[in-house]
Design an enzyme around this catalytic site. Structure first.
Site, PDB file in Angstrom:
ATOM      1  CE  LYS A 187      -3.802  -1.884   2.832  1.00 25.26           C
ATOM      2  NZ  LYS A 187      -4.928  -1.761   1.911  1.00 25.26           N
ATOM      3  NE  ARG A 237     -10.921 -10.275  -1.325  1.00 30.32           N
ATOM      4  CZ  ARG A 237     -11.403  -9.447  -2.236  1.00 30.32           C
ATOM      5  NH1 ARG A 237     -11.860  -9.911  -3.384  1.00 30.32           N
ATOM      6  NH2 ARG A 237     -11.441  -8.146  -2.026  1.00 30.32           N
TER       7      ARG A 237
HETATM    8  N1  BES Z   1      -8.038  -3.771   4.852  1.00 26.32           N
HETATM    9  C1  BES Z   1      -8.265  -3.410   3.511  1.00 26.32           C
HETATM   10  C2  BES Z   1      -9.601  -2.684   3.300  1.00 26.32           C
HETATM   11  C3  BES Z   1      -9.748  -1.341   3.982  1.00 26.32           C
HETATM   12  C4  BES Z   1      -9.456  -0.173   3.294  1.00 26.32           C
HETATM   13  C5  BES Z   1     -10.235  -1.251   5.264  1.00 26.32           C
HETATM   14  C6  BES Z   1      -9.621   1.054   3.905  1.00 26.32           C
HETATM   15  C7  BES Z   1     -10.417  -0.011   5.884  1.00 26.32           C
HETATM   16  C8  BES Z   1     -10.108   1.139   5.198  1.00 26.32           C
HETATM   17  C9  BES Z   1      -8.284  -4.644   2.618  1.00 26.32           C
HETATM   18  O1  BES Z   1      -7.438  -5.673   3.010  1.00 26.32           O
HETATM   19  C10 BES Z   1      -7.820  -4.245   1.267  1.00 26.32           C
HETATM   20  O2  BES Z   1      -6.688  -3.871   1.140  1.00 26.32           O
HETATM   21  N2  BES Z   1      -8.707  -4.343   0.288  1.00 26.32           N
HETATM   22  C11 BES Z   1      -8.396  -3.993  -1.038  1.00 26.32           C
HETATM   23  C12 BES Z   1      -8.934  -5.081  -1.950  1.00 26.32           C
HETATM   24  C13 BES Z   1      -8.497  -4.950  -3.383  1.00 26.32           C
HETATM   25  C14 BES Z   1      -7.002  -5.171  -3.498  1.00 26.32           C
HETATM   26  C15 BES Z   1      -9.246  -5.967  -4.204  1.00 26.32           C
HETATM   27  C16 BES Z   1      -9.053  -2.655  -1.330  1.00 26.32           C
HETATM   28  O3  BES Z   1     -10.163  -2.418  -0.853  1.00 26.32           O
HETATM   29  O4  BES Z   1      -8.436  -1.842  -1.997  1.00 26.32           O
HETATM   30 MN    MN Z   2      -5.462  -5.443   2.235  1.00 26.21          MN
END
Ligand code: BES
Ligand code: MN
Ligand code: ZN
Length: 497
Positions: free
Chosen positions: A275, A350
């Site tokens: 990230k 997931r």
């Molecule tokens: N933990 C994150 C989702 C999240 C984002 C929670 C902002 C709280 C605030 C999750 O693991 C994630 O990174 N999801 C990705 C999925 C994508 C790569 C398909 C996302 O939402 O960008």
């Molecule tokens: Mn994530």
């Protein structure tokens, strides 16, 4: 800050809050909050007319406060509860939260209730007042070298004597529920390097033994034995071992069995799909909010007499890049045997969730409800005030919605639209872990649904409400502990769907 880090300072602090119901304010209570609605007579204790209140800028909107110092050194605070015909438990909770903050230099807060709440069940009013006061006042001070904050140690409710019994029952329940949410907030606030998956396992063991729960902590070797390749895959980049924490609550005579699954990513760096370090990602220590909510909820079930069996499954690890980390294109073989092609290591939630869901299904629970900070897409869609809820069964969906209503932890039903399922097709495995460019909360839910199979299942995506962005009512800015009270209410009323 003390030399040893306490991951749940609120546990003892909220237990120690004294809760009293009296007929008239006592001499030593220096602050008295009086609930005032938007029209009709102003309670006599305020000592001012509607006109004077208006001239002072106080209209009675929910959560509005007006501090009125008295000559004898005491203070009266008028607290708005909104339109008279719309006063509900949520308004009372918000009012009590605003009051506790307006009185932030006082350890003891008293609240007088009268006509404005007469249409409500007194037990619910008592519960809402204590929840609101404790949660509105919540501050995370564990890691400051010195703190100037005055902790809340006493809540007194001032009311006519015929209401006392119900108010007291409700107030005690409110203190337990407020403790659950406060503990969940503590867990979310704890930094990822202090609250690792093994540390969370140790903490859960301690909490379970203190609150009448059974516990089984599965370490890496046990997870390898079980074939939990989703959780193990995410853990590969980490210096710390993963944990699958199984918590069980078994009241005597219970027959129905509810499974609760929580996402426990202690810190989500994204893994190899790293990230950026912008502000929304500075909060990723909170990616275990779901697991925290499940543990916190279960920690008050015995004292609240929840009448059904509950088993919690907390899937815990951090998600880190390293030379050992899971790579794009790797295939995880999960507990159920289903395989996943990992095309983005940041869609890790997931991966860990499906092993936990599989274990719950194997235990033949009557329904599974999972809670996860799963997708940024859900945060984008609904904002921070509501969680998304998906379900494969209308019965469990209705039960989750009812619990959300009671707890004022709001949810919005989103579609589990099977037409998007093909977006998860993999060229080499049963499924891939990312969908298309849009509908990200839906494809994530469709992914989880495959592991739930025929078991009635609901999924709460709490990426939005894991933290509040501004202070309002009983919700101070920061970690929300969202879901803890909702899950207790759900379990309290749970029936086999
Ligand atoms: N933990 C994150 C989702 C999240 C984002 C929670 C902002 C709280 C605030 C999750 O693991 C994630 O990174 N999801 C990705 C999925 C994508 C790569 C398909 C996302 O939402 O960008
Ligand atoms: Mn994530
Ligand atoms: Zn995550």
């Amino acid at each position: 800050m003390s030399s040893t880090f306490d991951p749940v300072p609120s546990e003892a602090a909220v237990r120690a809050v004294s809760v009293e119901v009296v007929e008239a304010p006592q001499g030593d209570a220096t602050v008295l909050g009086i609930l005032v609605d938007k029209s009709g007579d102003v309670p006599a204790g305020v000592g001012l007319s509607r006109e004077s209140l208006k001239r002072a800028g106080f209209s009675g909107n929910t959560g509005q406060t007006l501090t009125l110092p008295r000559q004898d050194g005491s203070t009266v605070i008028a607290v708005g509860v909104g339109e008279p015909e719309k006063v509900d438990a949520a308004a009372v909770r918000d009012a009590a939260g605003a009051l506790a903050r307006a009185a932030s230099h006082d350890a003891a807060v008293a609240v007088a209730i009268g006509e404005e709440t007469s249409g409500l069940d007194a037990a619910l009013v008592g519960q809402a007042i204590v929840e609101g006061a404790v949660l509105g006042r919540y501050r995370y001070e564990e890691l400051r070298s010195s703190s100037e904050v005055t902790a809340l140690t006493a809540v007194t409710i001032v009311a006519a004597s015929e209401l006392h019994e119900a108010l007291r029952t409700g107030a005690d329940r409110g203190r337990s529920l407020a403790r659950a949410t406060s503990v969940a907030r503590d867990l979310s606030n704890a930094p990822g390097s202090l609250l690792t998956a093994p540390a969370f396992g140790d903490l859960a063991t301690r909490i379970a033994s203190e609150t009448g729960l059974g516990i089984e902590v599965l370490d890496k070797a046990a997870l390898e034995e079980l074939g939990c390749g989703g959780l193990l895959g995410v853990n590969r980049g980490s210096a710390d071992e993963p944990r699958m924490i199984k918590v069980s609550y078994r009241p005597e005579g219970a027959t129905a069995h509810l499974g609760l699954v929580g996402k426990g990513i202690m810190y989500d760096s994204g893994g190899i799909s790293l990230k950026p370090s912008n502000s929304s990602h500075q909060q990723m220590k909170m990616d275990m909010t779901g697991a925290g909510a499940v543990l916190a909820a279960m920690s008050v079930m015995a004292e609240l007499g929840v009448p059904v069996n509950v088993t919690g499954y907390l899937a815990c690890t951090d998600n880190m890049p390293s030379s050992h980390a899971q790579k794009l294109g790797d295939v995880a073989v999960t507990r159920s045997g289903r395989t996943i092609e990992v095309l983005n290591t940041d869609a890790e939630g997931r991966l860990v969730m499906v092993d936990a869901i599989a274990l719950a299904v194997e235990d033949e629970v009557d329904a599974v409800v999972d809670i996860a900070t799963l997708t940024g897409a859900c945060l984008m869609a609904l904002g921070p005030l509501s969680a998304g809820v998906f379900a494969n069964d209308d019965g469990i969906l209705a039960q989750v919605k009812a619990a959300a209503e009671t707890s004022d932890e709001s949810v919005w039903h989103l579609p589990l639209d099977r037409r998007y399922r093909k977006l998860l097709d993999s060229e080499i495995a049963d499924v891939k872990n990312i969908g298309g460019d849009s509908g990200g909360a839906i494809t994530a839910a469709l992914f989880l649904a495959e592991w739930a199979g025929e078991t009635p299942w609901a999924h709460l995506d709490i990426a939005g409400p894991m933290r509040w962005e501004s202070t309002e009512g009983y919700r101070p800015k920061g970690a929300s502990g969202f879901g803890a009270r909702l899950l207790v209410e759900l379990a309290q009323g749970f029936t086999k769907p």
